[in-house]
Design an enzyme around this catalytic site. Sequence first.
Site, mmCIF file in Angstrom:
data_model
loop_
_atom_site.group_PDB
_atom_site.id
_atom_site.type_symbol
_atom_site.label_atom_id
_atom_site.label_comp_id
_atom_site.label_asym_id
_atom_site.label_seq_id
_atom_site.Cartn_x
_atom_site.Cartn_y
_atom_site.Cartn_z
ATOM 1 N N GLU A 250 -11.264 -55.067 39.662
ATOM 2 C CA GLU A 250 -10.608 -56.380 39.752
ATOM 3 C C GLU A 250 -9.750 -56.343 41.007
ATOM 4 O OE1 GLU A 250 -12.140 -58.094 36.194
ATOM 5 O OE2 GLU A 250 -11.087 -58.902 37.922
ATOM 6 N N CYS A 284 -3.046 -62.330 42.047
ATOM 7 C CA CYS A 284 -4.358 -62.246 42.703
ATOM 8 C C CYS A 284 -5.052 -63.602 42.752
ATOM 9 C CB CYS A 284 -5.238 -61.267 41.970
ATOM 10 S SG CYS A 284 -5.451 -61.745 40.244
HETATM 11 N N1 LIG Z 1 -8.373 -59.109 40.460
HETATM 12 C C1 LIG Z 1 -7.320 -58.925 39.700
HETATM 13 O O1 LIG Z 1 -7.351 -59.096 38.462
HETATM 14 C C2 LIG Z 1 -6.025 -58.479 40.340
HETATM 15 C C3 LIG Z 1 -4.873 -58.491 39.552
HETATM 16 C C4 LIG Z 1 -3.676 -58.079 40.153
HETATM 17 C C5 LIG Z 1 -3.642 -57.681 41.498
HETATM 18 N N2 LIG Z 1 -4.780 -57.684 42.215
HETATM 19 C C6 LIG Z 1 -4.760 -57.312 43.634
HETATM 20 O O2 LIG Z 1 -3.916 -56.151 43.836
HETATM 21 C C7 LIG Z 1 -3.290 -56.251 45.114
HETATM 22 C C8 LIG Z 1 -1.793 -56.141 44.957
HETATM 23 O O3 LIG Z 1 -1.461 -55.069 44.132
HETATM 24 P P1 LIG Z 1 -1.020 -53.690 44.786
HETATM 25 O O4 LIG Z 1 -0.253 -53.916 46.035
HETATM 26 O O5 LIG Z 1 -0.422 -52.874 43.708
HETATM 27 O O6 LIG Z 1 -2.443 -53.083 45.182
HETATM 28 P P2 LIG Z 1 -2.762 -51.592 45.639
HETATM 29 O O7 LIG Z 1 -4.231 -51.521 45.725
HETATM 30 O O8 LIG Z 1 -1.940 -51.183 46.790
HETATM 31 O O9 LIG Z 1 -2.277 -50.676 44.393
HETATM 32 C C9 LIG Z 1 -2.904 -50.835 43.142
HETATM 33 C C10 LIG Z 1 -2.724 -49.530 42.360
HETATM 34 O O10 LIG Z 1 -3.431 -48.499 43.044
HETATM 35 C C11 LIG Z 1 -2.565 -47.399 43.294
HETATM 36 N N3 LIG Z 1 -3.033 -46.742 44.520
HETATM 37 C C12 LIG Z 1 -2.787 -47.098 45.796
HETATM 38 N N4 LIG Z 1 -3.432 -46.265 46.644
HETATM 39 C C13 LIG Z 1 -4.107 -45.354 45.871
HETATM 40 C C14 LIG Z 1 -4.947 -44.224 46.135
HETATM 41 N N5 LIG Z 1 -5.248 -43.851 47.382
HETATM 42 N N6 LIG Z 1 -5.461 -43.528 45.090
HETATM 43 C C15 LIG Z 1 -5.158 -43.892 43.814
HETATM 44 N N7 LIG Z 1 -4.371 -44.945 43.488
HETATM 45 C C16 LIG Z 1 -3.844 -45.659 44.516
HETATM 46 C C17 LIG Z 1 -1.206 -48.031 43.399
HETATM 47 O O11 LIG Z 1 -0.199 -47.070 43.154
HETATM 48 C C18 LIG Z 1 -1.270 -49.072 42.283
HETATM 49 O O12 LIG Z 1 -1.016 -48.452 41.050
HETATM 50 C C19 LIG Z 1 -3.668 -57.610 45.666
HETATM 51 O O13 LIG Z 1 -4.743 -57.481 46.543
HETATM 52 C C20 LIG Z 1 -4.099 -58.391 44.436
HETATM 53 O O14 LIG Z 1 -4.991 -59.427 44.747
HETATM 54 C C21 LIG Z 1 -5.990 -58.087 41.680
HETATM 55 O O1 LIG Z 2 -2.599 -61.043 39.584
HETATM 56 C C1 LIG Z 2 -3.606 -61.162 38.948
HETATM 57 C C2 LIG Z 2 -3.595 -61.491 37.494
HETATM 58 O O2 LIG Z 2 -4.874 -61.209 36.973
HETATM 59 C C3 LIG Z 2 -3.192 -62.933 37.307
HETATM 60 S S1 LIG Z 2 -3.286 -63.450 35.667
HETATM 61 O O3 LIG Z 2 -2.254 -62.698 34.931
HETATM 62 O O4 LIG Z 2 -4.621 -63.083 35.138
HETATM 63 O O5 LIG Z 2 -3.066 -64.887 35.661
#
Ligand SMILES: NC(=O)c1ccc[n+]([C@@H]2O[C@H](COP(=O)([O-])OP(=O)(O)OC[C@H]3O[C@@H](n4cnc5c(N)ncnc54)[C@H](O)[C@@H]3O)[C@@H](O)[C@H]2O)c1
Ligand SMILES: O=C[C@H](O)CS(=O)(=O)O
Length: 479
Positions: A250, A284
């Site tokens: 995701e 996201c």
């Molecule tokens: N599609 C979805 O449902 C969804 C939901 C929430 C957030 N997001 C996305 O997540 C991003 C924001 O969240 P973020 O800043 O925490 O993302 P991120 O990818 O930087 O971090 C996500 C997780 O991965 C871990 N991580 C980072 N580098 C890693 C590595 N090399 N090895 C293992 N783990 C590692 C982080 O500590 C964190 O727990 C945005 O792009 C957002 O769109 C997507």
């Molecule tokens: O940031 C991403 C989350 O999936 C948004 S929501 O909680 O599903 O609305």
Amino acid sequence: MDNLIRQCSFIAGQWLPSEQLFPVTNPANNQTVVEVYDAGAAGAVTAVEAAYSAMPSWSKKTAQQRADLMLSWFALIMEHQYELARLLTLEQGKPLTEAKGEVSYGASFLQWFAEEGKRVYGDIIPQTNDSQRLLVLKQPVGVVTAITPWNFPNAMIMRKAAAALAAGCSFVVRPDPQTPLSALALAALAEQAGIPAGVFNVIVSEQAQAVGEVLTTHPKVAKFTFTGSTQVGKLLMSQCSQGIKKVSMELGGNAPLIVFDDADLELAVQGAIQSKYRNAGQTCICTNRIYVHNRIREQFTERYVAAVKQLKLGDGLREGIDVGPLISGKAVERMQSLIDDSLAMGATLVAGGRCASKSNFFEPTVLTNVTDEMPVAGEEIFGPISPIIGFDDEVEVISSANAVEVGLAAYFYSENIRRIWRVAEQLAFGMVGINDTAISNAVAPFGGIKQSGFGREGSKYGLDDYLVTKYLCLGSLSD
Ligand SMILES: NC(=O)c1ccc[n+]([C@@H]2O[C@H](COP(=O)([O-])OP(=O)(O)OC[C@H]3O[C@@H](n4cnc5c(N)ncnc54)[C@H](O)[C@@H]3O)[C@@H](O)[C@H]2O)c1
Ligand SMILES: O=C[C@H](O)CS(=O)(=O)O
């Protein structure tokens, strides 16, 4: 200390301290909430082993027995909704009302999958000869590991754990170390609910890479699920390929919100505000680009800017706050550079645009005269900036909306049913909100296409990622 605050990782039903502590800080004031023990890679290995040992008895329970325990956990979460929400706001910053919503949204996946788990049917296939009987079984995939982000430190875990447990899998999650308290509080309530030791494990650690290696490559891990950025998702997916783990991703988004000239303008303004400024724009599926037909662009912008200026910015624990702090100073700096770059390329700042000094509070911001070429349109903002882009033609705006590498959520406003079907079918996104932006729901499939990842969370499709299909051929049956 609140009775749901925990400082140790939860592994095999035990709260395990370690040698190293690190602080969890409140983004509203950068003060330490509490220090937590770093379990490190060794803790991750112990957790995977514990989940592997817990798997046989958990998967042997009937779906009803698992459902009963999941619903006990659900009841405890809802009983402690306020405490969990307050903890969430303390570590992540979102307004308390949003945090309470996240807690109940996360819990709703337990309710949903407790029932879905009772409908994991197989098949009996009409045989093609009399000496054979052909059957299909659905079985739990095995130990599931997960890594989750800081922006929804409760719901992103429950959206995965509920499906995994309902399928009969055991589960290990490493939450983002900026926001581990929600996950640990959920573990405390799982323990109280009687979820057996080793079935739900939480690893707290700042050692992202080392723990990630374990959770993506340990031989006893059957499936890995990740929620986070596309960039990190690619890295983790490649690590999973070493052992051909089952994977669901995701990832990042860049949601267009299109306002056609036949839209209900008030509905569009309110929907755009809700979608853009929820969690200070750190979701996201937040609106990332607002395309407005040029015939109504001035009207829309005037109403939208007036509504943005009404938003109350402040500490999420305070009453009446609409927008809390960003997660870190780094996030604030990124907002500033996105705005500076856009202004340098010809955008106009019409609201907000700065941060109260030495804080993480960034004003809700609106930029007009934005073009698709600007970084603020091409990149996932993940903050409280609204770029408004004009368009003249439906074909042109669909092409612009789709011209990004990701495809998570999209939104549009129109009162014309023929246009609604035309546009909905052409938008290249996993989820499309039509005249509404409040689309997240445990009964509906959440997920993206393209570089937003694959797999679906929630809905009747949500268990697929935690099951394997086994074909049985029963032969030599004829006399
Ligand atoms: N599609 C979805 O449902 C969804 C939901 C929430 C957030 N997001 C996305 O997540 C991003 C924001 O969240 P973020 O800043 O925490 O993302 P991120 O990818 O930087 O971090 C996500 C997780 O991965 C871990 N991580 C980072 N580098 C890693 C590595 N090399 N090895 C293992 N783990 C590692 C982080 O500590 C964190 O727990 C945005 O792009 C957002 O769109 C997507
Ligand atoms: O940031 C991403 C989350 O999936 C948004 S929501 O909680 O599903 O609305």
